[in-house]
Design a protein around this motif. Structure first.
Motif, mmCIF file in Angstrom:
data_model
loop_
_atom_site.group_PDB
_atom_site.id
_atom_site.type_symbol
_atom_site.label_atom_id
_atom_site.label_comp_id
_atom_site.label_asym_id
_atom_site.label_seq_id
_atom_site.Cartn_x
_atom_site.Cartn_y
_atom_site.Cartn_z
ATOM 1 N N LEU A 203 0.835 -1.195 0.000
ATOM 2 C CA LEU A 203 0.000 0.000 0.000
ATOM 3 C C LEU A 203 0.875 1.253 0.000
ATOM 4 C CD1 LEU A 203 -2.868 1.182 0.177
ATOM 5 C CD2 LEU A 203 -2.645 1.111 2.670
ATOM 6 N N GLU A 204 1.954 1.238 0.769
ATOM 7 C CA GLU A 204 2.855 2.389 0.817
ATOM 8 C C GLU A 204 3.550 2.585 -0.520
ATOM 9 O OE1 GLU A 204 4.686 5.754 2.396
ATOM 10 O OE2 GLU A 204 3.014 4.554 3.150
ATOM 11 N N ASP A 205 3.900 1.483 -1.200
ATOM 12 C CA ASP A 205 4.528 1.593 -2.522
ATOM 13 C C ASP A 205 3.593 2.259 -3.521
ATOM 14 O OD1 ASP A 205 6.764 0.224 -1.571
ATOM 15 O OD2 ASP A 205 6.027 -1.728 -2.249
ATOM 16 N N LYS A 206 2.309 1.932 -3.451
ATOM 17 C CA LYS A 206 1.334 2.533 -4.363
ATOM 18 C C LYS A 206 1.294 4.047 -4.188
ATOM 19 C CE LYS A 206 -1.435 -1.691 -4.224
ATOM 20 N NZ LYS A 206 -2.672 -2.343 -3.733
ATOM 21 N N LYS A 207 1.315 4.476 -2.928
ATOM 22 C CA LYS A 207 1.301 5.921 -2.674
ATOM 23 C C LYS A 207 2.618 6.562 -3.104
ATOM 24 C CE LYS A 207 0.454 9.507 0.751
ATOM 25 N NZ LYS A 207 0.057 9.847 2.140
ATOM 26 N N THR A 208 3.723 5.891 -2.827
ATOM 27 C CA THR A 208 5.027 6.430 -3.204
ATOM 28 C C THR A 208 5.134 6.609 -4.715
ATOM 29 O OG1 THR A 208 6.120 5.457 -1.273
ATOM 30 C CG2 THR A 208 7.516 5.974 -3.169
ATOM 31 N N ALA A 209 4.664 5.610 -5.474
ATOM 32 C CA ALA A 209 4.710 5.707 -6.934
ATOM 33 C C ALA A 209 3.860 6.867 -7.429
ATOM 34 C CB ALA A 209 4.242 4.394 -7.564
ATOM 35 N N ALA A 210 2.675 7.027 -6.853
ATOM 36 C CA ALA A 210 1.803 8.133 -7.261
ATOM 37 C C ALA A 210 2.425 9.481 -6.908
ATOM 38 C CB ALA A 210 0.430 7.989 -6.614
ATOM 39 N N LEU A 211 3.043 9.564 -5.739
ATOM 40 C CA LEU A 211 3.730 10.800 -5.357
ATOM 41 C C LEU A 211 4.826 11.154 -6.357
ATOM 42 C CD1 LEU A 211 4.128 10.413 -1.475
ATOM 43 C CD2 LEU A 211 3.037 12.338 -2.630
ATOM 44 N N LEU A 212 5.630 10.161 -6.718
ATOM 45 C CA LEU A 212 6.718 10.405 -7.655
ATOM 46 C C LEU A 212 6.175 10.831 -9.006
ATOM 47 C CD1 LEU A 212 9.731 10.356 -8.309
ATOM 48 C CD2 LEU A 212 9.496 7.916 -8.847
ATOM 49 N N ASN A 213 5.106 10.186 -9.460
ATOM 50 C CA ASN A 213 4.513 10.554 -10.745
ATOM 51 C C ASN A 213 4.028 12.005 -10.721
ATOM 52 O OD1 ASN A 213 4.079 8.973 -13.252
ATOM 53 N ND2 ASN A 213 1.970 9.667 -13.049
ATOM 54 N N ALA A 214 3.358 12.374 -9.641
ATOM 55 C CA ALA A 214 2.836 13.731 -9.522
ATOM 56 C C ALA A 214 3.966 14.751 -9.420
ATOM 57 C CB ALA A 214 1.922 13.833 -8.301
ATOM 58 N N VAL A 215 4.987 14.445 -8.636
ATOM 59 C CA VAL A 215 6.111 15.359 -8.466
ATOM 60 C C VAL A 215 6.829 15.574 -9.788
ATOM 61 C CG1 VAL A 215 8.457 15.444 -7.508
ATOM 62 C CG2 VAL A 215 6.508 15.058 -5.992
ATOM 63 N N GLU A 216 7.052 14.501 -10.542
ATOM 64 C CA GLU A 216 7.722 14.665 -11.830
ATOM 65 C C GLU A 216 6.899 15.535 -12.767
ATOM 66 O OE1 GLU A 216 9.697 12.248 -15.591
ATOM 67 O OE2 GLU A 216 8.938 11.095 -13.878
ATOM 68 N N MET A 217 5.602 15.349 -12.779
ATOM 69 C CA MET A 217 4.772 16.170 -13.652
ATOM 70 C C MET A 217 4.856 17.643 -13.269
ATOM 71 S SD MET A 217 1.437 13.906 -14.759
ATOM 72 C CE MET A 217 0.982 13.222 -13.191
ATOM 73 N N VAL A 218 4.804 17.941 -11.969
ATOM 74 C CA VAL A 218 4.914 19.339 -11.544
ATOM 75 C C VAL A 218 6.257 19.920 -11.971
ATOM 76 C CG1 VAL A 218 5.147 20.841 -9.528
ATOM 77 C CG2 VAL A 218 3.278 19.199 -9.635
ATOM 78 N N LYS A 219 7.328 19.181 -11.761
ATOM 79 C CA LYS A 219 8.660 19.677 -12.125
ATOM 80 C C LYS A 219 8.746 19.977 -13.613
ATOM 81 C CE LYS A 219 12.441 17.895 -10.352
ATOM 82 N NZ LYS A 219 12.993 18.961 -9.505
ATOM 83 N N LYS A 220 7.844 19.359 -14.402
ATOM 84 C CA LYS A 220 7.874 19.523 -15.846
ATOM 85 C C LYS A 220 6.645 20.268 -16.368
ATOM 86 C CE LYS A 220 10.976 15.601 -16.198
ATOM 87 N NZ LYS A 220 11.219 14.205 -16.629
ATOM 88 N N GLY A 221 6.028 21.054 -15.487
ATOM 89 C CA GLY A 221 5.007 21.998 -15.919
ATOM 90 C C GLY A 221 3.620 21.442 -16.133
#
Length: 498
Positions: free
Chosen positions: A99-117
């Motif tokens: 369950l924690e991995d699922k949240k971590t992956a989603a966090l990383l996906n969201a963070v990368e998108m923000v960093k790239k506009g």
């Protein structure tokens, strides 16, 4: 409204997607919404927080029409993967998440998108064997924590890859065939019951995190399951996203199984409507495009992964002229290795030039800018709220640094966003009037801690999935040989790659 809820961006170079112009302007933000746009120096409430946008290019947040958040932990795992080889690798590339991995992956996906506009996305997130209330809740929490708007569609199938592709099981020799025959997917009833529970217990604001359904590929979904998704989506008035005609193997197999194209088949099942999005659409014919256009459907164009996986090049201009709403996506980071919408825009423009020798048919700068903003907004059912910087729209705004070498010299801001920008100029990102990243620093997100969690998770998952990886890689030559044979068969649509 309190003083803290007023902001004014001063003196930025504003990109207007609708009117296809750039001009210097001030932008008054009232709470989470754009209130007024005027000339530099326009009047604003005395207590408004001033944000200096001098030497900044002010653009609407980009909207990713198709991603897979679970794939963020899988960057760089594959090399010469076709789509079918990627699917064969999925049990180890995206398997075993806690369950924690699922949240971590989603966090990383969201963070990368923000960093790239990017400020909003349609995410077909995969949980095995089916979606869970806790899992989708944790994934939704991750996007909300970062601030990225998301349409979250559990990706589901009730037919494994090896049964979905005609003749594939028979092409796999023993002892591998016996192992493959044991593989099962969740039943339609289990998938639909899980989704109904998720929908009944949805606790997030529809402004920021909204649900959808993701029956993954027509061949991987029984007719009963597709109809069940259709009815559930209608009951809850939510969207459906499905991979459609992505590879030639799928296209050929569709004719073999249904006696008609994949699009014709799901059309006859009543799946296509104004809330339906087909991801990819590489192998659509003119009748398919008409079916989708007539029903007010959308396409999420993913040129990067289409070329990465050798799937072909989608007929973008014909889709637009056929009346489809047209968005652009990155796909997941297992299949395209990043979440860079600037790159996706550029690839969309360049790929269109391979399809036709006539420049009139190519996608130009404003075509892809519109697709990556207004087109994506409509994919998400939010075209009256996001996708442009205008009064009454949510203040989802990205500031690009005009000091960045990508904009030196500044000859044509719009052209340079598409042809020069690589996300390195992204300086500040605001979503709903709230600063999410300012001067390249996240607000409210500990990126160093996230990086530690990602490193721990990927090391643990790599070890846990090692046996599965060996088993799946043993199947690779047989899956590849059979699928190459299918791809060599005649199909009435041609792509620039095949």
């Amino acid at each position: 409204m309190s003083a803290a809820e007023y902001k004014v961006l001063r003196g930025g170079l504003l990109l207007d997607i609708v009117n296809r112009t750039t001009s210097y302007a001030d932008i008054l933000i009232e709470g989470d919404t754009v209130g007024e746009i005027g000339p530099p120096g326009m009047a604003a409430p005395a207590h408004a927080t001033a944000i200096d946008a001098d030497d900044r290019l002010v653009v609407p947040g980009l909207i990713n029409a198709h991603t897979h958040g679970h794939g963020s932990l899988g960057k760089g795992l594959g090399d010469k993967w076709s789509l079918e080889l990627l699917l064969n690798a999925s049990p180890w590339a995206s398997g075993g998440f806690s369950l924690e991995d699922k949240k971590t992956a989603a966090l990383l996906n969201a963070v990368e998108m923000v960093k790239k506009g990017c400020t909003a996305a349609y995410d077909m997130y995969f949980e095995f064997p089916t979606a869970t209330l806790d899992g989708i809740g944790a994934i939704a929490d991750a996007y909300a924590e970062v601030g990225v708007r998301v349409q979250l569609a559990p990706m589901m199938a009730d037919t494994p890859l090896y049964r979905a592709i005609p003749g594939l099981i028979e092409a796999i020799p023993e002892p591998h065939r016996a192992e493959v025959e044991k593989l099962k997917a969740a039943s339609p009833e289990d998938h639909l019951a899980a989704c109904r529970s998720i929908l009944q217990n949805w606790r997030h604001s529809f402004d920021s995190v909204r649900p959808a359904l993701g029956p993954t590929i027509p061949l991987h979904c029984s007719d009963d399951f597709i109809v069940g998704c259709r009815d559930l989506a209608r009951d809850y008035d939510i969207g459906i996203q499905m991979h459609l005609a992505e590879s030639k193997i799928q296209a050929v197999a569709g004719i073999s199984r249904y006696g008609k194209t994949l699009t014709a088949h799901i059309h006859d099942l009543g799946l296509i409507g104004s809330k339906f999005t087909g991801a990819h659409g590489v192998w659509l014919d003119d009748d398919d495009i008409a079916r989708l256009g007539d029903r007010g459907a959308s396409i999420a164009h993913n040129p990067g992964s289409n070329m990465r996986l050798g799937s072909g090049i989608a007929p973008a201009r014909r889709m637009i002229e056929g009346g489809l709403n047209f968005g652009i996506g990155t796909d997941g980071s297992v299949s395209s290795d990043n979440q860079n919408m600037f790159e996706a825009m550029r690839m969309a423009a360049f790929a269109s030039r391979v399809v036709s020798p006539d420049p009139a048919d190519w996608l130009g700068t404003w075509d892809v800018l519109r697709a990556a903003t207004l087109g994506g907004a409509r994919v998400m059912g939010m075209d009256d709220q996001i996708g442009q910087i205008a009064p009454g729209y949510k203040a989802d705004i990205v500031l690009l640094d005009l000091d960045n070498v990508n904009f030196v010299p500044l000859n044509n801001a719009a052209n340079q966003i598409v042809n020069c920008e690589d996300s390195s100029a992204v300086l500040t990102v605001m979503i709903g009037g709230r600063m999410v990243m300012q001067d390249r620093k996240f607000i409210g997100i500990d990126y160093a801690l996230l990086r530690e969690k990602v490193a721990e998770a990927t090391a643990r998952l790599s070890e846990a999935n090692a046996e599965t990886k060996a088993r799946m890689e043993a199947l690779t030559p047989f899956v590849s040989a059979h699928c190459v044979g299918l791809a060599c068969q005649h199909y009435h649509v041609r792509s620039a790659i095949h």
